[in-house]
Design a protein around this motif. Structure first.
Motif, PDB file in Angstrom:
ATOM      1  N   GLN A 172       0.834  -1.208   0.000  1.00  0.00           N
ATOM      2  CA  GLN A 172       0.000   0.000   0.000  1.00  0.00           C
ATOM      3  C   GLN A 172       0.866   1.255   0.000  1.00  0.00           C
ATOM      4  O   GLN A 172       0.582   2.221  -0.726  1.00  0.00           O
ATOM      5  N   TYR A 202      -6.474   8.939 -11.292  1.00  0.00           N
ATOM      6  CA  TYR A 202      -6.263   8.136 -10.081  1.00  0.00           C
ATOM      7  C   TYR A 202      -7.126   8.688  -8.951  1.00  0.00           C
ATOM      8  O   TYR A 202      -6.622   9.235  -7.972  1.00  0.00           O
ATOM      9  N   LYS A 203      -8.422   8.535  -9.108  1.00  0.00           N
ATOM     10  CA  LYS A 203      -9.361   9.180  -8.185  1.00  0.00           C
ATOM     11  C   LYS A 203      -9.101   8.798  -6.719  1.00  0.00           C
ATOM     12  O   LYS A 203      -8.972   9.665  -5.860  1.00  0.00           O
ATOM     13  N   ASP A 204      -8.981   7.513  -6.430  1.00  0.00           N
ATOM     14  CA  ASP A 204      -8.879   7.073  -5.038  1.00  0.00           C
ATOM     15  C   ASP A 204      -7.517   7.387  -4.432  1.00  0.00           C
ATOM     16  O   ASP A 204      -7.422   8.008  -3.373  1.00  0.00           O
ATOM     17  N   VAL A 205      -6.444   6.936  -5.111  1.00  0.00           N
ATOM     18  CA  VAL A 205      -5.100   7.141  -4.544  1.00  0.00           C
ATOM     19  C   VAL A 205      -4.735   8.620  -4.521  1.00  0.00           C
ATOM     20  O   VAL A 205      -4.061   9.087  -3.590  1.00  0.00           O
ATOM     21  N   ARG A 259      -6.824  11.235  -4.174  1.00  0.00           N
ATOM     22  CA  ARG A 259      -7.535  11.875  -3.066  1.00  0.00           C
ATOM     23  C   ARG A 259      -6.900  11.527  -1.725  1.00  0.00           C
ATOM     24  O   ARG A 259      -6.713  12.391  -0.862  1.00  0.00           O
ATOM     25  N   THR A 260      -6.546  10.256  -1.545  1.00  0.00           N
ATOM     26  CA  THR A 260      -5.923   9.825  -0.292  1.00  0.00           C
ATOM     27  C   THR A 260      -4.590  10.541  -0.070  1.00  0.00           C
ATOM     28  O   THR A 260      -4.307  11.052   1.020  1.00  0.00           O
ATOM     29  N   LYS A 300      -5.052  14.368   0.519  1.00  0.00           N
ATOM     30  CA  LYS A 300      -5.600  14.621   1.855  1.00  0.00           C
ATOM     31  C   LYS A 300      -4.524  14.485   2.925  1.00  0.00           C
ATOM     32  O   LYS A 300      -4.443  15.291   3.854  1.00  0.00           O
TER      33      LYS A 300
END
Length: 497
Positions: A296, A483-486, A488-489, A492
């Motif tokens: 991850q 890369y919407k998810d990674v 944003r993470t 943030k």
């Protein structure tokens, strides 16, 4: 202090250190070239590149030492830490003696290779002074600095080095203003850099309980020669351009090369600073067998590097010629405005940086022997193509040869990681490259309306702010879509920090 806090402290200090390095790197030639001339500046840069081999153990065997320290540091095993330190010190002492022979050979043969207006004695003595400066920086208590890096405490030695850089810059300018010779100026650097390793040694003695009299029943650094072989190939790869230009071109062309290299390499070093803290963090995860966390974390590291490399080098590609035009306005003995070469130089350094995440995993897992041949092939590609293309296309040909060699190594590392370490599908890398290309094209298109012909540093800084903000906006939008998810993470977490 947990590893996340160490990571951010290390990265913050490393970025500060690289910014100081870049500023000093830009300021000092502004005094050296007007006072001593482009030929002298070219001579210094040429000698420096030949002496870069002196750094080979910090990045070659140094990486092996750090890999060997992750496990005992995670277990807090003072005995095993001491054994690694003992083996490391012995090895580096041998290398110093070998490098002493190399420096003597360089003093004899370099003045013969370089045909210029300087006498052999002038050139040989400058080689000796610059070599001594490198030896002080890289080999005095080197093992202890590697120990701090492996323990995620690199901010200690980087902070000390930052102070030394500022002291060196001030002393250099003072000596030049007083009319000192270039030899005396460079001798002053030896004094300036002497105190950094001593401060590190004092800190090590207080923090660790090392027993340097332990007998070694087995070798704790089994792959040190493989690490050394890899980095020798890396040093050759990094310095082929200057060596080829030294043999086939002029000192003025090396001076031109050094100005563009200073800019592109400065950006590269800022990105490499992330490697210091991140590699140690991933090494700690690997030592503790935290496989899921490691995968991850690598995904975020890979995304962050591709995004940051594309953003910073995209900005650099747009602003490098306007900067060099202002920076070299008083340099009248050579033509420093070279747009095609600038673009190729930026692309070459960006290619190098894109492979850093994949090189990290080689360091984390200590698989130097298995990947040794690829580094040798990379150097061979660069040497052969540079010697051919320099005769056809001059400096631009040398830059193209660097891009070809670095591209080979990057692709190899991606495939090796897929097969042997993280088992990640290659399509992830291909997608990253595609997104990088789209981001770069949109950055250039989005900044086409901006006036990039400033006449002084203040105007250039204003243009740079507008270009940077535009490119950042483009990069965020593209990556949020791709890369919407990674994305944003990651964004943030960065904002939260």
């Amino acid at each position: 202090m947990n590893r996340k806090k160490k990571l951010f402290l290390n990265v913050g200090t490393a970025i500060g250190y690289q910014l100081i390095t870049i500023v000093c790197g830009f300021v000092l030639p502004q005094f050296i070239i007007p006072y001593f001339g482009s030929a002298t500046n070219g001579l210094i840069n040429s000698i420096t590149q030949f002496l870069t081999i002196i750094t080979l153990c910090e990045c070659g065997v140094g990486a092996v030492v750090q890999s060997a320290l992750y496990k005992p540091l995670a277990d807090r095993n003072d005995e095993d830490i001491s054994k690694v330190v003992i083996s490391s010190n012995r090895f580096f002492n041998k290398i110093v003696r070998i490098l002493g022979i190399y420096v003597i050979g360089l003093m004899v043969f370099y003045p013969i290779i370089v045909k210029n207006e300087f006498s052999p004695l002038y050139t040989a003595s400058l080689v000796l002074i610059l070599a001594f400066s490198y030896l002080v920086q890289y080999y005095l208590f080197l093992t202890y600095r590697l120990l701090l890096n492996a323990d995620q405490l690199s901010y200690i030695q980087l902070g000390a080095h930052s102070i030394a850089l500022i002291f060196n810059a001030g002393l250099t300018i003072l000596l030049i203003k007083l009319g000192a010779s270039v030899h005396l100026v460079k001798l002053g650097s030896v004094v300036a850099f002497f105190f950094q390793p001593l401060l590190v040694k004092i800190y090590i003695d207080k923090r660790y309980h090392l027993n340097l009299k332990l007998p070694l029943t087995e070798e704790p650094l089994k792959q040190k020669w493989n690490g050394l072989a890899q980095h020798i190939a890396s040093v050759v790869q990094s310095n082929v351009a200057t060596v080829v230009l030294t043999v086939f071109s002029t000192l003025e062309s090396i001076s031109i090369y050094s100005v563009y290299y200073l800019v592109a390499h400065g950006i590269r070093q800022i990105i490499i600073t992330l490697n210091t803290g991140v590699t140690a963090m991933l090494g700690n995860m690997y030592a503790k067998n935290e496989s899921e966390t490691l995968n991850q974390s690598f995904s975020m590291v890979e995304f962050s590097f591709h995004t940051l490399v594309t953003l910073l080098f995209g900005i650099t590609a747009i602003l490098i010629i306007p900067f060099v035009r202002i920076y070299t306005v008083n340099f009248t003995d050579a033509e420093y405005i070279q747009p095609v070469f600038a673009a190729l130089m930026v692309l070459g350094q960006a290619t190098y940086c894109l492979r850093i995440p994949y090189e990290m995993m080689i360091s984390v897992t200590g698989q130097y022997k298995q990947t040794q041949m690829s580094s040798i092939i990379e150097a061979a590609i660069n040497i052969v193509t540079a010697c051919i293309l320099v005769l056809i296309w001059g400096m631009e040909g040398v830059a193209v040869s660097t891009i070809l060699a670095m591209s080979y190594r990057m692709i190899y590392l991606v495939i090796y990681n897929k097969k042997n370490i993280l088992k990640r599908p290659i399509r992830h890398f291909v997608k990253h490259l595609a997104v990088d290309g789209v981001s770069l094209a949109l950055m250039v298109a989005a900044t086409a309306w901006i006036n990039v012909y400033p006449t002084n540093y203040i105007e250039w800084a204003g243009v740079a702010v507008v270009v940077a903000l535009t490119c950042i906006l483009v990069s965020i939008l593209v990556n949020l879509i791709a890369y919407k998810d990674v994305a944003r993470t990651t964004f943030k977490k960065l904002l939260r920090r």
